[in-house]
Design an enzyme around this catalytic site. Sequence first.
Site, PDB file in Angstrom:
ATOM      1  N   ARG A 102       0.844  -0.955  -0.129  1.00 35.55           N
ATOM      2  CA  ARG A 102      -0.404   0.215   0.050  1.00 35.55           C
ATOM      3  C   ARG A 102       0.979   1.306   0.047  1.00 35.55           C
ATOM      4  O   ARG A 102       1.141   2.148   0.842  1.00 35.55           O
ATOM      5  CB  ARG A 102      -1.016  -0.402   1.454  1.00 35.55           C
ATOM      6  N   GLN A 107      -1.505   2.666  -6.064  1.00 34.81           N
ATOM      7  CA  GLN A 107      -2.898   2.886  -5.375  1.00 34.81           C
ATOM      8  C   GLN A 107      -3.578   2.999  -6.508  1.00 34.81           C
ATOM      9  O   GLN A 107      -4.833   2.023  -5.848  1.00 34.81           O
ATOM     10  CB  GLN A 107      -2.467   4.576  -5.167  1.00 34.81           C
ATOM     11  N   ASP A 110      -4.722  -0.737  -5.987  1.00 36.12           N
ATOM     12  CA  ASP A 110      -5.186  -1.379  -4.709  1.00 36.12           C
ATOM     13  C   ASP A 110      -6.517  -2.392  -4.738  1.00 36.12           C
ATOM     14  O   ASP A 110      -7.179  -1.645  -4.231  1.00 36.12           O
ATOM     15  CB  ASP A 110      -4.969  -0.455  -3.419  1.00 36.12           C
ATOM     16  N   SER A 113      -8.798  -1.991  -1.290  1.00 37.60           N
ATOM     17  CA  SER A 113      -9.131  -0.538  -0.993  1.00 37.60           C
ATOM     18  C   SER A 113     -10.435  -0.453  -2.102  1.00 37.60           C
ATOM     19  O   SER A 113     -11.183  -0.072  -1.455  1.00 37.60           O
ATOM     20  CB  SER A 113      -8.185   0.645  -1.568  1.00 37.60           C
ATOM     21  N   TYR A 207      -1.591  -0.305   9.857  1.00 42.50           N
ATOM     22  CA  TYR A 207      -2.645  -0.537  10.138  1.00 42.50           C
ATOM     23  C   TYR A 207      -2.944  -0.537  11.594  1.00 42.50           C
ATOM     24  O   TYR A 207      -1.819   0.283  12.213  1.00 42.50           O
ATOM     25  CB  TYR A 207      -2.500  -2.293   9.578  1.00 42.50           C
TER      26      TYR A 207
END
Length: 365
Positions: A102, A107, A110, A113, A207
């Site tokens: 990530r 992005q 991803d 997401s 996280y």
Amino acid sequence: MVPELVGKLTELGYEVAVEPGAGNHALIADEEYAEAGATLDEAAFDGAALVVSVQPLDLGTARRLPAGTSTISFLPTQLEPDLVVAYRDSDVTSYALELVPRISRAQSMDALSSQAMVAGYRCAVVAAGMLRRFFPLSMTAAGTVQPAQVVVLGAGVAGLQAIATARRLGAVVQAYDVRAAAAEEIASMGAKPIHLELETLEGSGGYAREMTDDRAARQRELMAPYIARADALITTAAVPGRTAPVLVTRDMVEQMAPGSVVVDLAAESGGNVEGSEPGEVVRIGNAQVWGGRNVPSQMPGPASRLLAQNIVNLVTLMTARDEDDRASFAPDPDDEIVAGACVTRAGAILHEPTRLAVEGEPAHE
Ligand code: NAD
């Protein structure tokens, strides 16, 4: 893959073969793929340099892939050790979408997401649909209708999207997450952060860290009054590689008012709410409790479109061109994204936690 992005792959120099019926669940007809330049082929795997799927391949198919084939799919390695071993033994290079690092450069690739965004939206809409009252405040000649009170637990990608959606529908939203940065993110979506007198829990890579039993019990105790006052509760909390934390006990749900609604997005990975069942609506006390099961697939059009775009971006990164501008699938093993996503290559398991689980510890043999 979706038909509108097949052209991106053919522009890169690939031939695209689609299994007949591959798009059925996403409401995409075979003809649409054909019109976009793909070949419909029962034996789409034969001769493929790269096999792309949403879910991991079944073992039988995986074992039939010739050495040197590559695969890209979601691949929860802790649940699929036999598949990882099959890929290793048949010299297949496998990439797991959930392992794409990530970092900013990744992005657009991803998939965690993009799918969490779809799931978060869906959760808010499910809660609004199940709740037999208005989400927004309404001032009418017949009097004022009070807005619904929504509580969201877990404010990662899915939780923030659930908050944004519930706010757009006019609910009053409060939310909580264990990460320090979350309060600001919650506020930026128009919700009120819930402040509990507890330390924050940062893990690595942005996280959350797992809670101790004491911390978990204290969090539940402090959270109980907020849940008792909520018309709708949406839970989206997760800790990578662990079962979902239990944030809400049966007792806590039993304190909710008649007609309340609980939506547990984490039901499939153990559940944030005690008693929730994936793919079911169960009644606990006065509340209807909806357990999520493959939630992105409940909005197959946008989920597929976003996932296909993630995959096209990943394949683009993995495509090399020679001096004559001929394209080939040739991922650079030293690229951080390629290396991060790679599970098996050249007869070895390269993802160290998976290798340890599969090969390293006698307890797993
Ligand atoms: P996730 O799906 O792993 O977890 C969902 C949320 O649950 C997280 O926000 C987590 O903090 C929260 N949570 C865990 N335990 C909890 C508890 N006991 N109580 C309440 N909440 C709890 O997370 P995610 O949606 O994948 O995102 C995690 C982080 O990664 C976020 O900070 C997000 O902004 C970040 N992120 C970064 C990128 C990037 O830089 N490319 C991409 C996506 C996400």
